[in-house]
Write a protein that holds these residues in place. Structure first.
Motif, PDB file in Angstrom:
ATOM      1  N   LEU A   1      17.330  -2.958  -1.165  1.00 46.56           N
ATOM      2  CA  LEU A   1      16.298  -3.973  -1.344  1.00 46.56           C
ATOM      3  C   LEU A   1      15.320  -4.000  -0.177  1.00 46.56           C
ATOM      4  CD1 LEU A   1      18.325  -6.974  -2.816  1.00 46.56           C
ATOM      5  CD2 LEU A   1      16.405  -5.824  -3.907  1.00 46.56           C
ATOM      6  N   ASP A   2      15.774  -3.630   1.012  1.00 42.45           N
ATOM      7  CA  ASP A   2      14.870  -3.595   2.167  1.00 42.45           C
ATOM      8  C   ASP A   2      13.756  -2.580   1.948  1.00 42.45           C
ATOM      9  OD1 ASP A   2      16.186  -5.540   3.816  1.00 42.45           O
ATOM     10  OD2 ASP A   2      17.746  -4.068   4.200  1.00 42.45           O
ATOM     11  N   GLU A   3      14.109  -1.425   1.397  1.00 41.94           N
ATOM     12  CA  GLU A   3      13.098  -0.402   1.100  1.00 41.94           C
ATOM     13  C   GLU A   3      12.170  -0.864  -0.012  1.00 41.94           C
ATOM     14  OE1 GLU A   3      12.840   4.100  -0.797  1.00 41.94           O
ATOM     15  OE2 GLU A   3      14.778   3.232  -0.254  1.00 41.94           O
ATOM     16  N   LEU A   4      12.754  -1.474  -1.034  1.00 42.11           N
ATOM     17  CA  LEU A   4      11.962  -1.911  -2.180  1.00 42.11           C
ATOM     18  C   LEU A   4      10.950  -2.981  -1.781  1.00 42.11           C
ATOM     19  CD1 LEU A   4      11.565  -1.560  -5.229  1.00 42.11           C
ATOM     20  CD2 LEU A   4      13.274  -3.353  -5.567  1.00 42.11           C
ATOM     21  N   ALA A   5      11.280  -3.810  -0.789  1.00 43.39           N
ATOM     22  CA  ALA A   5      10.403  -4.911  -0.385  1.00 43.39           C
ATOM     23  C   ALA A   5       9.064  -4.429   0.152  1.00 43.39           C
ATOM     24  CB  ALA A   5      11.106  -5.768   0.668  1.00 43.39           C
ATOM     25  N   THR A   6       9.001  -3.178   0.578  1.00 40.31           N
ATOM     26  CA  THR A   6       7.744  -2.643   1.123  1.00 40.31           C
ATOM     27  C   THR A   6       6.900  -1.932   0.069  1.00 40.31           C
ATOM     28  OG1 THR A   6       8.761  -0.528   1.739  1.00 40.31           O
ATOM     29  CG2 THR A   6       8.891  -2.322   3.348  1.00 40.31           C
ATOM     30  N   ALA A   7       7.406  -1.816  -1.143  1.00 40.24           N
ATOM     31  CA  ALA A   7       6.673  -1.122  -2.201  1.00 40.24           C
ATOM     32  C   ALA A   7       5.613  -2.039  -2.796  1.00 40.24           C
ATOM     33  CB  ALA A   7       7.643  -0.674  -3.295  1.00 40.24           C
ATOM     34  N   PRO A   8       4.569  -1.466  -3.423  1.00 36.72           N
ATOM     35  CA  PRO A   8       3.567  -2.292  -4.104  1.00 36.72           C
ATOM     36  C   PRO A   8       4.211  -3.129  -5.207  1.00 36.72           C
ATOM     37  CG  PRO A   8       2.802  -0.019  -3.877  1.00 36.72           C
ATOM     38  CD  PRO A   8       4.248  -0.026  -3.488  1.00 36.72           C
ATOM     39  N   GLU A   9       3.574  -4.256  -5.526  1.00 33.18           N
ATOM     40  CA  GLU A   9       4.149  -5.183  -6.492  1.00 33.18           C
ATOM     41  C   GLU A   9       4.439  -4.535  -7.839  1.00 33.18           C
ATOM     42  OE1 GLU A   9       4.594  -7.821  -9.733  1.00 33.18           O
ATOM     43  OE2 GLU A   9       2.756  -6.660  -9.425  1.00 33.18           O
ATOM     44  N   PRO A  10       3.541  -3.724  -8.432  1.00 36.17           N
ATOM     45  CA  PRO A  10       3.882  -3.122  -9.730  1.00 36.17           C
ATOM     46  C   PRO A  10       5.125  -2.235  -9.659  1.00 36.17           C
ATOM     47  CG  PRO A  10       1.527  -2.985  -9.323  1.00 36.17           C
ATOM     48  CD  PRO A  10       2.149  -3.425  -8.033  1.00 36.17           C
ATOM     49  N   ALA A  11       5.278  -1.526  -8.542  1.00 29.51           N
ATOM     50  CA  ALA A  11       6.455  -0.672  -8.390  1.00 29.51           C
ATOM     51  C   ALA A  11       7.716  -1.515  -8.257  1.00 29.51           C
ATOM     52  CB  ALA A  11       6.294   0.232  -7.175  1.00 29.51           C
ATOM     53  N   GLN A  12       7.623  -2.621  -7.521  1.00 26.09           N
ATOM     54  CA  GLN A  12       8.774  -3.516  -7.423  1.00 26.09           C
ATOM     55  C   GLN A  12       9.163  -4.060  -8.793  1.00 26.09           C
ATOM     56  OE1 GLN A  12       8.639  -6.628  -4.466  1.00 26.09           O
ATOM     57  NE2 GLN A  12       7.237  -5.481  -3.163  1.00 26.09           N
ATOM     58  N   ARG A  13       8.170  -4.508  -9.528  1.00 29.89           N
ATOM     59  CA  ARG A  13       8.424  -5.099 -10.843  1.00 29.89           C
ATOM     60  C   ARG A  13       9.100  -4.099 -11.777  1.00 29.89           C
ATOM     61  NH1 ARG A  13       3.072  -5.862 -13.689  1.00 29.89           N
ATOM     62  NH2 ARG A  13       3.491  -3.666 -14.113  1.00 29.89           N
ATOM     63  N   ASP A  14       8.591  -2.871 -11.807  1.00 32.40           N
ATOM     64  CA  ASP A  14       9.172  -1.874 -12.693  1.00 32.40           C
ATOM     65  C   ASP A  14      10.564  -1.467 -12.222  1.00 32.40           C
ATOM     66  OD1 ASP A  14       7.097  -1.834 -14.472  1.00 32.40           O
ATOM     67  OD2 ASP A  14       6.105  -0.096 -13.594  1.00 32.40           O
ATOM     68  N   ALA A  15      10.742  -1.347 -10.900  1.00 30.25           N
ATOM     69  CA  ALA A  15      12.061  -0.992 -10.380  1.00 30.25           C
ATOM     70  C   ALA A  15      13.091  -2.050 -10.737  1.00 30.25           C
ATOM     71  CB  ALA A  15      11.990  -0.814  -8.865  1.00 30.25           C
ATOM     72  N   LEU A  16      12.736  -3.306 -10.583  1.00 29.74           N
ATOM     73  CA  LEU A  16      13.678  -4.384 -10.858  1.00 29.74           C
ATOM     74  C   LEU A  16      13.967  -4.519 -12.350  1.00 29.74           C
ATOM     75  CD1 LEU A  16      12.325  -6.992  -8.303  1.00 29.74           C
ATOM     76  CD2 LEU A  16      14.481  -5.733  -8.164  1.00 29.74           C
TER      77      LEU A  16
END
Length: 398
Positions: free
Chosen positions: A148-163
């Motif tokens: 999750l620490d790595e994911l927190a630095t990704a752009p919002e669309p990438a976070q949304r799709d990853a989650l």
């Protein structure tokens, strides 16, 4: 949203055969004859049950394999409901029962066998608790929370799709929260991808409420919580409701106890971690009501969502979207029948009181929304693609 849906006066065409528990050479029969014997022994080994509990569990297994369905002998709060639900089936062989009904009743009887509802030392003790606890404490979960620490630095669309992809695959997501690309190597198994429609349903009703009907606890509940947190933090929804089971069900379905265990697991990751901050935000959201946890007897009923009672329908109505997680909720949403796989999802889910999305890994025979070409290609593999957990769906009906 939701007012355009007529609910019970919008009936589905239910001419497809109901899936029965004991039909020869079917997945449903294998659940009772192959999985349940192993499950009973695992439950017996999970706690130091006495002779009475062990005997009751083995008698339950023998009844399901060789006997006829007997009613509950209890004064528990749900006894009246089960007497009504079981009226057509008492005295019938288990294999003659609808698969969904038989599975639901098996788990209710299992709780009765271990004394879950009776006054005594085993009252309220989850027979599946040790398995859930072991999963939350596993190295796999630790690695996914660290990601999750790595994911927190990704752009919002990438976070949304990853989650959303992590919530879809649950414990099948080998890379868990590291699905920053939104595919994680599992895109080939995604047969239908209605994520665009899912997000559009939320965009069409700003500052609205989202419902999520949870599936499993432990490793599968954590990405559900992360997705809810993301939607709340980004303002995609103003409030969310997480619907849980009122009691242990189907081995690993999430209860309030499981939700609290998941939140504690997040929070012990530490204040300096993304997981710890996530846990603290959700804890606060529950305290303020931005996130609500609710349950209803119907979530352990042996029936489809088209039979939901009026009070539950009213509680859901008005939301921008309801997300149904997992295979069991999918069966209840579209009907536990041998439907033609090309049946449009919306034709089966259009009765729902809100726009509805299904995030489901295939673990049973029910399927809708595929093309004829997809079905032919999947059948040609010779693999049990409907039930082996290697394929998934994100479907939306607005």
């Amino acid at each position: 949203m939701g007012e355009h849906r007529s609910g019970t006066d919008e009936r589905r065409d239910d001419t497809a055969p109901v899936i029965l528990a004991g039909a020869p050479d079917t997945f449903a029969r294998s659940v009772f004859h192959d999985r349940h014997p192993k499950l009973i022994e695992r439950v017996i080994g999970a706690h130091p049950y006495g002779e009475a509990e062990r005997t009751a569990l083995r008698e339950l297994l023998d009844e399901t394999l060789h006997g006829t369905v007997s009613p509950l002998r209890t004064t528990a709060a749900d006894a009246t409901s089960w007497a009504r639900w079981g009226e057509p089936w008492w005295g019938r062989e288990w294999g003659e029962l609808p698969f969904l009904w038989a599975e639901s009743y098996f788990y209710r009887r299992l709780l009765e066998a271990v004394g879950y509802f009776r006054a005594g030392v085993w009252q309220g003790v989850d027979p599946f608790g040790p398995t859930k606890d072991a999963e939350l404490g596993s190295a796999e979960v630790a690695g996914e929370l660290a990601a999750l620490d790595e994911l927190a630095t990704a752009p919002e669309p990438a976070q949304r799709d990853a989650l959303s992809m992590s919530a879809l695959w649950g414990n099948q997501a080998d890379l868990g929260f590291q699905l920053v690309s939104g595919s994680g190597g599992r895109s080939g198994g995604l047969l239908v991808d209605d994520r665009r429609e899912l997000w559009a349903a939320l965009d069409a009703a700003p500052a609205a409420r989202l419902h999520l009907i949870a599936d499993n606890a432990g490793r599968e509940l954590l990405p559900d919580l992360a997705l809810l947190d993301h939607l709340l933090v980004t303002g995609r929804v103003a409030a969310a409701t997480l619907w849980l089971k009122p009691q242990p069900y189907f081995t690993s379905d999430a209860t309030m106890t499981d939700l609290l265990a998941a939140l504690r697991r997040l929070r012990v990751a530490g204040a300096g971690t993304a997981a710890g901050r996530l846990g603290d935000r959700l804890w606060q959201a529950l305290s303020t009501g931005t996130l609500s946890a609710r349950t209803h007897e119907f979530f352990c009923a042996p029936a489809g969502f088209d039979e939901m009672p009026d009070d539950l329908r009213a509680a859901l109505d008005g939301a921008a979207l309801t997300v149904c997680k997992g295979d069991l909720n999918y069966r209840r949403l579209v009907g536990d029948r041998y439907l033609p796989p090309t049946t449009p999802f919306a034709d089966r889910a259009g009765y729902f009181p809100t726009p509805v999305a299904a995030l489901r890994t295939l673990k049973s025979d029910v399927i809708t929304g595929l093309t004829a070409g997809q079905v032919a290609a999947l059948d040609a593999t010779g693999q049990p693609w409907r039930s082996n957990g290697e394929h998934a769906l994100i479907q939306c009906a607005r």
